[in-house]
Design a protein around this motif. Structure first.
Motif, mmCIF file in Angstrom:
data_model
loop_
_atom_site.group_PDB
_atom_site.id
_atom_site.type_symbol
_atom_site.label_atom_id
_atom_site.label_comp_id
_atom_site.label_asym_id
_atom_site.label_seq_id
_atom_site.Cartn_x
_atom_site.Cartn_y
_atom_site.Cartn_z
ATOM 1 N N GLU A 58 0.820 -1.215 0.000
ATOM 2 C CA GLU A 58 0.000 0.000 0.000
ATOM 3 C C GLU A 58 0.852 1.262 0.000
ATOM 4 O O GLU A 58 0.435 2.297 -0.510
ATOM 5 N N LYS A 59 2.040 1.167 0.586
ATOM 6 C CA LYS A 59 2.950 2.318 0.514
ATOM 7 C C LYS A 59 3.410 2.557 -0.922
ATOM 8 O O LYS A 59 3.586 3.691 -1.355
ATOM 9 N N GLY A 60 3.610 1.446 -1.637
ATOM 10 C CA GLY A 60 4.083 1.572 -3.014
ATOM 11 C C GLY A 60 2.980 1.855 -4.013
ATOM 12 O O GLY A 60 3.221 2.426 -5.078
ATOM 13 N N ILE A 61 1.752 1.454 -3.673
ATOM 14 C CA ILE A 61 0.622 1.654 -4.582
ATOM 15 C C ILE A 61 -0.300 2.702 -3.987
ATOM 16 O O ILE A 61 -1.175 2.407 -3.176
ATOM 17 N N ALA A 67 -1.713 2.012 -10.927
ATOM 18 C CA ALA A 67 -0.825 0.877 -10.657
ATOM 19 C C ALA A 67 -0.823 -0.095 -11.827
ATOM 20 O O ALA A 67 -1.782 -0.175 -12.600
ATOM 21 N N ARG A 68 0.275 -0.857 -11.961
ATOM 22 C CA ARG A 68 0.373 -1.874 -12.998
ATOM 23 C C ARG A 68 -0.266 -3.175 -12.505
ATOM 24 O O ARG A 68 -0.369 -3.431 -11.308
ATOM 25 N N SER A 69 -0.634 -4.007 -13.441
ATOM 26 C CA SER A 69 -1.266 -5.281 -13.093
ATOM 27 C C SER A 69 -0.366 -6.132 -12.210
ATOM 28 O O SER A 69 -0.824 -6.777 -11.263
ATOM 29 N N GLU A 70 0.938 -6.171 -12.502
ATOM 30 C CA GLU A 70 1.825 -7.025 -11.726
ATOM 31 C C GLU A 70 1.995 -6.519 -10.299
ATOM 32 O O GLU A 70 2.398 -7.268 -9.418
ATOM 33 N N GLU A 71 1.668 -5.246 -10.029
ATOM 34 C CA GLU A 71 1.633 -4.748 -8.657
ATOM 35 C C GLU A 71 0.302 -5.110 -7.983
ATOM 36 O O GLU A 71 0.252 -5.558 -6.843
ATOM 37 N N LEU A 72 -0.777 -4.904 -8.737
ATOM 38 C CA LEU A 72 -2.107 -5.150 -8.184
ATOM 39 C C LEU A 72 -2.321 -6.614 -7.826
ATOM 40 O O LEU A 72 -3.008 -6.930 -6.851
ATOM 41 N N VAL A 73 -1.757 -7.526 -8.611
ATOM 42 C CA VAL A 73 -2.025 -8.937 -8.365
ATOM 43 C C VAL A 73 -1.491 -9.365 -6.995
ATOM 44 O O VAL A 73 -2.113 -10.171 -6.290
ATOM 45 N N TRP A 74 -0.358 -8.809 -6.576
ATOM 46 C CA TRP A 74 0.174 -9.126 -5.250
ATOM 47 C C TRP A 74 -0.685 -8.484 -4.157
ATOM 48 O O TRP A 74 -0.909 -9.082 -3.101
ATOM 49 N N LEU A 75 -1.146 -7.270 -4.423
ATOM 50 C CA LEU A 75 -1.994 -6.586 -3.445
ATOM 51 C C LEU A 75 -3.315 -7.346 -3.260
ATOM 52 O O LEU A 75 -3.784 -7.549 -2.136
ATOM 53 N N CYS A 76 -3.904 -7.777 -4.363
ATOM 54 C CA CYS A 76 -5.154 -8.549 -4.284
ATOM 55 C C CYS A 76 -4.941 -9.843 -3.504
ATOM 56 O O CYS A 76 -5.781 -10.237 -2.685
#
Length: 800
Positions: A58-61, A67-76
């Motif tokens: 969440e600090k990075g996004i 955000a990019r998909s490869e970031e969102l997938v880890w957050l999800c």
């Protein structure tokens, strides 16, 4: 549209077996050299450090839209592990939009070949995540739809070479098919589920990455077998060709597979172990199941797996109970409930809170049952109250728009700060089985919770997670009252009879109770027949006669449960008399609500707002007697505000409702069983509002009313959800601030209702609300012998 079936086939993978094997070895070596984690997020997730992962991501996004998909997938994935379903579903929606727009690849030297979590092409992932979330939330049709979509994509996607070599095509197809079978099974579509189970059983795992695909398939099959109660198939033979294949693959890869397989333990091995131990228990292999569960409970990763920890504790408790150790069983049941309620406090959606408890009611039921058997009536009652889900109270706190009362602004700000603290400063406490805050933020959190209790006491169940003790509930029961709290699960029925200084618990006959209540209601609607009488007497024998000797007063407060919310208690009869002839009855959603049902302070004559026969644009909806009723009621008070026909608008109601002690609404109502928050009252529309006052809108009202009377159709009905949250108009007005509500259980006769209401308001000048309604119904009973005409209305809330 692709139809699920074998016709889709198992597509042959590209390349030779030797080429795939070499690529597999190369990837495994890179994984091993890379510390078994492609990213810091993957490392944190694989270690079960979900809160750390959330904070870091969440600090990075800062903004999901950018955000990019490869970031969102880890957050999800992180939100999924933390059971934060409101955030998860929003994250998945953003991820799917990114994927649909073409941003669907995980990049990088290593991750281009896929990881142990995700393929390099993320197209299928949002649908798989959504399917798993909907299963947790109890929305099985949506889970099935998402799983089906994931399967279709997995069959027809033009997979990149890296994903084909790493076997993600088969993994996604197997995972989707497994989720689909489970969702069908939980919907009760067993035949269809069995059909696709066969396809899952026949699914090939290929060669590349076969160890992990085998594990995926075994897990998917095990979940499906458990859902279908095919426990013997979960266990299968002690050794199989699959085990031998695993051995060959390990040898072929020079043992490197052992260096990385533990990385998948939390995702594949842990759930598989739990399912196998559960199957052992369900098939009577108690010793092996006990040993297996004890191993899991000793493992920290099991403790942090939200999906598994509560059922592990529950099943271990059942084993203790079966082996004759009730104290240990009770201890584990209580821990299981603590975990469930700790998880539930992180869900901020109404549908999520209600659905989440659906498959967990068995834990509460088992706890209540054993506490009763061990002669612990007070604790049994406590857990019966805890079993009655508090989704609507939690919903009020989660949504600032739903905060009612004088401290609306301050409460909203406090809740916002509390939510922020608890989301970003919590760690899991394995001793207390709860999320807790640390240090300075923990102190601040305590102060906020105490202030919320002062400003908005109706939200105390959210901030404290407790219910009032029995002694406190008894203090709200008057000397001339008896409280009867029912608890009903499957065919087990309990009654807790509470007086000022007493509490008695009884186990009643609950076999076929639902069917009898439904048959009784159906018979009541046939007002030319007397077939209701026999059913009425049977219900009296079940519900009242066993507790009659404990009732020491003429006034009853009844807290129903489950199907009993739909039962007109006044119309059940024993010995030739109806319940209404013997007692004056009022209702509460749960015993814990009593502490909030205090009369509003008012001086002089009550201020009265009356809306009658609103213009709905169709002569067929005109209620002749509702208008007569509204005028007649208005004449019983000084200076009432009377709004009729085109003046009875939703806008006028919202404008004035908060300033009146009595509110009377004589109009049509609608109960939407499929979407209870959209149930509502029909009022006249204008340029500002559409004329439908929904439950959702009622929650956001700020009322000072002592009494709201809903002289309309089915206004006391609501959908009974798992955990006993009855989402409807009555509950909505209670949470908006009204002290009591008079409402109906079915579509009432217009003329009979008009007569009833005139008598009710006439009686109010000389009697309590409970007695005023009772006397009016008994007088109407002399005019209309059949209960259909006089027993539909009941008083919920403060009876005085």
């Amino acid at each position: 549209m692709v139809v699920l079936g074998n016709s889709g086939g198992v597509r042959a993978l590209k390349g030779t077996n030797m080429g795939k094997a070499l690529l597999l070895i190369f990837i495994i070596i890179l994984l091993a050299l890379g510390g078994c984690a492609h990213t810091t997020s993957e490392k944190l997730l694989s270690q079960g450090r979900y809160l750390e992962s959330e904070v870091m991501l969440e600090k990075g996004i800062r903004n999901m839209n950018s955000a990019r998909s490869e970031e969102l997938v880890w957050l999800c994935q992180t939100y999924s592990k933390l059971k934060k379903y409101d955030k998860l579903l929003s994250c998945v929606e953003h991820l799917e939009k990114k994927v649909d727009a073409g941003d669907k690849r995980i990049s990088g030297l290593i991750t281009i070949a896929g990881s142990l979590n995700f393929p390099s092409d993320l197209t299928v992932i949002p649908h798989l995540m959504r399917a798993e979330a909907f299963l947790d939330l109890g929305d099985y049709p949506k889970a099935a739809d998402s799983a089906r979509r994931a399967y279709e994509l997995a069959l027809n996607l033009n997979w990149p070479l890296a994903d084909l070599q790493i076997n993600w095509e088969r993994t996604c197809r197997i995972r989707a098919l497994g989720l689909y079978v489970v969702a069908l099974s939980l919907q009760g579509k067993r035949d269809e589920a069995v059909k696709y189970l066969k396809e899952l059983e026949e699914a090939e795992v290929g060669f590349s990455r076969a160890y992990f695909v085998n594990k995926e398939k075994r897990l998917a099959l095990s979940r499906a077998y458990i859902a279908l109660e095919m426990y013997e198939k979960v266990l299968g033979p002690k050794k199989s060709w699959v085990d031998f294949a695993d051995f060959l693959i390990n040898v072929y890869t020079f043992g490197i597979i052992n260096a990385v397989k533990d990385k998948a333990w939390a995702f594949l091995e842990l759930p598989a172990k739990f399912i196998s131990y559960k199957a052992l228990y369900e098939t009577g292999n108690i010793k092996e199941a006990r040993e297996g569960y004890d191993k899991l409970l000793a493992n920290p990763q099991a403790m942090q797996n939200g999906n598994l920890y509560w059922p592990i504790l529950f099943d271990r408790g059942r084993i203790y109970q079966r082996e004759g150790f009730p104290e240990k069983a009770i201890e584990h049941y209580k821990k299981s409930i603590d975990v469930i309620e700790a998880q539930r406090s992180t869900i901020n959606t109404e549908a999520g809170k209600i659905g989440f408890v659906g498959d967990k009611q068995k834990v509460y039921h088992q706890t209540i049952s054993i506490l009763y058997s061990e002669r612990m009536p007070s604790e049994s009652f406590e857990y019966a109250e805890r079993a009655k889900s508090r989704a609507l109270v939690d919903l009020l706190a989660a949504n600032n728009e739903f905060v009612s009362g004088k401290g609306r602004g301050e409460t909203a700000a406090l809740l916002k700060e509390l939510k922020k603290i608890e989301e970003h400063a919590r760690v899991f406490d394995p001793d207390r089985l709860l999320w807790r805050e640390e240090g300075e933020k923990s102190t601040r959190s305590v102060r906020i919770k105490e202030r919320i209790k002062e400003v908005a006491p109706e939200l105390s169940s959210l901030v404290s997670g407790t219910i009032p003790p029995v002694s406190e509930i008894q203090s709200y029961v008057r000397d001339d009252e008896t409280l009867i709290v029912y608890y009903y699960h499957e065919e087990d029925l309990y009654a807790f009879v509470i007086g000022k200084d007493s509490l008695n618990a009884l186990r009643l006959d609950g076999i076929n109770l639902r069917k009898e209540v439904e048959s009784f209601r159906e018979a009541l609607h046939d007002y030319k027949s007397e077939r209701y009488i026999e059913l009425s007497e049977k219900l009296y024998e079940r519900l009242i006669k066993p507790v009659e000797h404990l009732i020491t007063s003429r006034n009853l407060i009844i807290a129903p449960h489950g199907i009993l919310h739909y039962l007109p208690f006044n119309a059940i009869r024993g010995g030739g008399d109806y319940l209404i002839d013997r007692f004056s009855v009022s209702f509460v959603p749960s015993a814990s609500v009593l502490k909030y049902l205090k009369s509003k302070e008012s001086s002089g004559q009550p201020r009265v707002l009356i809306l009658g026969n609103p213009s709905l644009g169709d002569p067929n909806y005109d209620l002749k007697y509702a208008e007569v009723e509204a005028v007649a009621v208005s004449k019983r008070f000084d200076n009432p505000k009377l709004l009729l026909k085109e003046n009875a608008t939703e806008t006028e109601f919202k404008k004035f409702a908060g300033a009146f002690n009595y509110i009377h609404l004589a109009t049509h109502g609608r109960f939407a069983s499929d979407a209870p928050l959209n149930s509502g009252l029909f009022l006249a529309k204008d340029g500002e509002n559409d004329g439908m006052l929904t439950v959702n809108e009622i929650y956001s009202l700020d009322l000072i009313s002592d009494l709201v009377t809903l002289s309309a159709c089915e206004t006391a009905l609501g959908r009974i959800n798992p955990g006993d949250d009855v989402v409807g108009l009555t509950r909505g007005f209670l949470y908006a601030g009204s002290g009591s509500i008079v409402a109906s259980l079915w579509k009432v006769d217009d003329q009979a209702t008009s007569t009833l209401m005139e008598m009710f308001y006439s009686n109010l000048k000389m009697a309590s609300r409970r007695d005023a309604l009772r006397d009016a119904q008994r007088k109407l009973k002399n005019q209309y012998r059949h209960p259909y005409f006089w027993s539909a209305f009941q008083l919920t809330g403060n009876a005085l």
